[in-house]
Write an enzyme that holds these catalytic residues in place. Structure first.
Site, mmCIF file in Angstrom:
data_model
loop_
_atom_site.group_PDB
_atom_site.id
_atom_site.type_symbol
_atom_site.label_atom_id
_atom_site.label_comp_id
_atom_site.label_asym_id
_atom_site.label_seq_id
_atom_site.Cartn_x
_atom_site.Cartn_y
_atom_site.Cartn_z
ATOM 1 N N GLY A 14 0.783 -1.231 0.000
ATOM 2 C CA GLY A 14 0.000 0.000 0.000
ATOM 3 C C GLY A 14 0.811 1.276 0.000
ATOM 4 O O GLY A 14 0.323 2.320 0.433
ATOM 5 N N ASN A 16 1.658 3.141 -2.522
ATOM 6 C CA ASN A 16 1.039 4.145 -3.384
ATOM 7 C C ASN A 16 -0.184 4.765 -2.713
ATOM 8 O O ASN A 16 -0.425 5.970 -2.850
ATOM 9 C CB ASN A 16 0.663 3.534 -4.734
ATOM 10 C CG ASN A 16 1.822 3.550 -5.711
ATOM 11 O OD1 ASN A 16 2.420 4.586 -5.961
ATOM 12 N ND2 ASN A 16 2.159 2.391 -6.248
ATOM 13 N N LYS A 67 -8.221 -12.558 -11.466
ATOM 14 C CA LYS A 67 -9.176 -11.572 -11.966
ATOM 15 C C LYS A 67 -10.236 -11.281 -10.917
ATOM 16 O O LYS A 67 -10.433 -12.053 -9.970
ATOM 17 C CB LYS A 67 -9.825 -12.053 -13.264
ATOM 18 C CG LYS A 67 -10.583 -13.369 -13.141
ATOM 19 C CD LYS A 67 -11.096 -13.835 -14.502
ATOM 20 C CE LYS A 67 -11.803 -15.182 -14.404
ATOM 21 N NZ LYS A 67 -12.313 -15.637 -15.720
ATOM 22 N N MET A 94 -3.359 -6.892 -7.867
ATOM 23 C CA MET A 94 -2.810 -7.891 -8.779
ATOM 24 C C MET A 94 -3.896 -8.769 -9.400
ATOM 25 O O MET A 94 -3.773 -9.995 -9.469
ATOM 26 C CB MET A 94 -1.773 -8.743 -8.041
ATOM 27 C CG MET A 94 -0.627 -7.941 -7.458
ATOM 28 S SD MET A 94 0.213 -6.899 -8.687
ATOM 29 C CE MET A 94 0.990 -8.161 -9.690
ATOM 30 N N ARG A 95 -4.953 -8.110 -9.847
ATOM 31 C CA ARG A 95 -6.024 -8.816 -10.539
ATOM 32 C C ARG A 95 -6.479 -7.999 -11.743
ATOM 33 O O ARG A 95 -6.415 -6.769 -11.721
ATOM 34 C CB ARG A 95 -7.226 -9.057 -9.613
ATOM 35 C CG ARG A 95 -6.959 -10.063 -8.528
ATOM 36 C CD ARG A 95 -8.143 -10.260 -7.614
ATOM 37 N NE ARG A 95 -7.803 -11.213 -6.574
ATOM 38 C CZ ARG A 95 -7.978 -12.522 -6.674
ATOM 39 N NH1 ARG A 95 -8.528 -13.032 -7.760
ATOM 40 N NH2 ARG A 95 -7.631 -13.327 -5.690
ATOM 41 N N HIS A 113 1.455 1.844 -13.379
ATOM 42 C CA HIS A 113 2.267 0.754 -13.915
ATOM 43 C C HIS A 113 3.729 1.184 -13.937
ATOM 44 O O HIS A 113 4.039 2.295 -14.391
ATOM 45 C CB HIS A 113 1.801 0.403 -15.331
ATOM 46 C CG HIS A 113 2.540 -0.753 -15.922
ATOM 47 N ND1 HIS A 113 2.333 -2.055 -15.507
ATOM 48 C CD2 HIS A 113 3.502 -0.811 -16.880
ATOM 49 C CE1 HIS A 113 3.135 -2.860 -16.190
ATOM 50 N NE2 HIS A 113 3.851 -2.132 -17.024
#
Length: 205
Positions: A14, A16, A67, A94-95, A113
């Protein structure tokens, strides 16, 4: 546009999200974090949210491993809407998000990204950049679309690749720029001084 009401989706530490919280506290970003959701029950981003008294919870995404779909996607949308979220921030989530979530928040889902897209989408992009022999790496904040790391670009920051860089040292310097880029992109949304023209995000005076 006014104050952003952010819903943060994360899977890891976390950092970011922390940069966003810090920008809000410093008065440089007109926003509030309304809800934090994590797809791992022990994700450190939940601990960060708790320390800042931000509503947070674990989102069980089973049976899917890569996903956000099905009942979990429905629950995610419901929780975000109930919290009054108007902008969704993917912070190390990460999905792959699916069209239903994107339709619930049209042109209001952002991702960060660690590469200068469209170069090196996907995972471990800093290692990809080193292996390719790039002289410059970087970070991109973009709107999320149905592709993978393919949405319109809002902010990019370049990071020079040093001759003695390792994946770890390059990634560390990229993360420094990530923590500047996400608040910068959100400031653009909060001010509303942009126009989305196809793939181009035009920043207005």
């Amino acid at each position: 546009m006014g104050t952003l009401h952010l819903g943060v989706l994360g899977s890891g530490a976390g950092s970011n999200m922390q940069s966003i919280v810090d920008a809000i506290a410093a008065g440089t970003l007109d926003a509030e974090v309304s809800l934090v959701l994590a797809d791992w029950p022990d994700a450190k981003i939940l601990d960060r949210a708790a320390r800042h008294n931000i509503p947070h919870r674990y989102l069980d995404c089973a049976p899917f491993k890569t996903k956000l779909e099905g009942e979990a996607e429905d629950a995610c949308i419901r929780l975000l809407k109930e919290a009054g979220v108007d902008t969704v921030v993917l912070a190390g989530f990460m999905r792959i998000v699916k069209p239903k979530l994107l339709a619930a928040f049209p042109n209001r889902v952002l991702n960060i990204h660690p590469a200068l897209l469209p170069a090196f989408p996907g995972v471990h992009s800093w290692t990809q950049a080193l292996d390719y022999g790039c002289k410059v790496a970087g970070v991109t904040v973009h709107f999320v679309d149905a592709g993978t790391d393919s949405g319109p670009i809002i902010v990019q920051k370049a990071v020079p690749v040093l001759e003695d860089d390792t994946p770890e040292t390059l990634h560390a310097r990229i993360q420094v720029q990530e923590h500047l880029a996400y608040p910068e992109a959100l400031r653009i949304l909060a001010k509303g001084n942009y126009r989305l023209e196809g793939r181009r995000v035009r920043i207005l005076p």
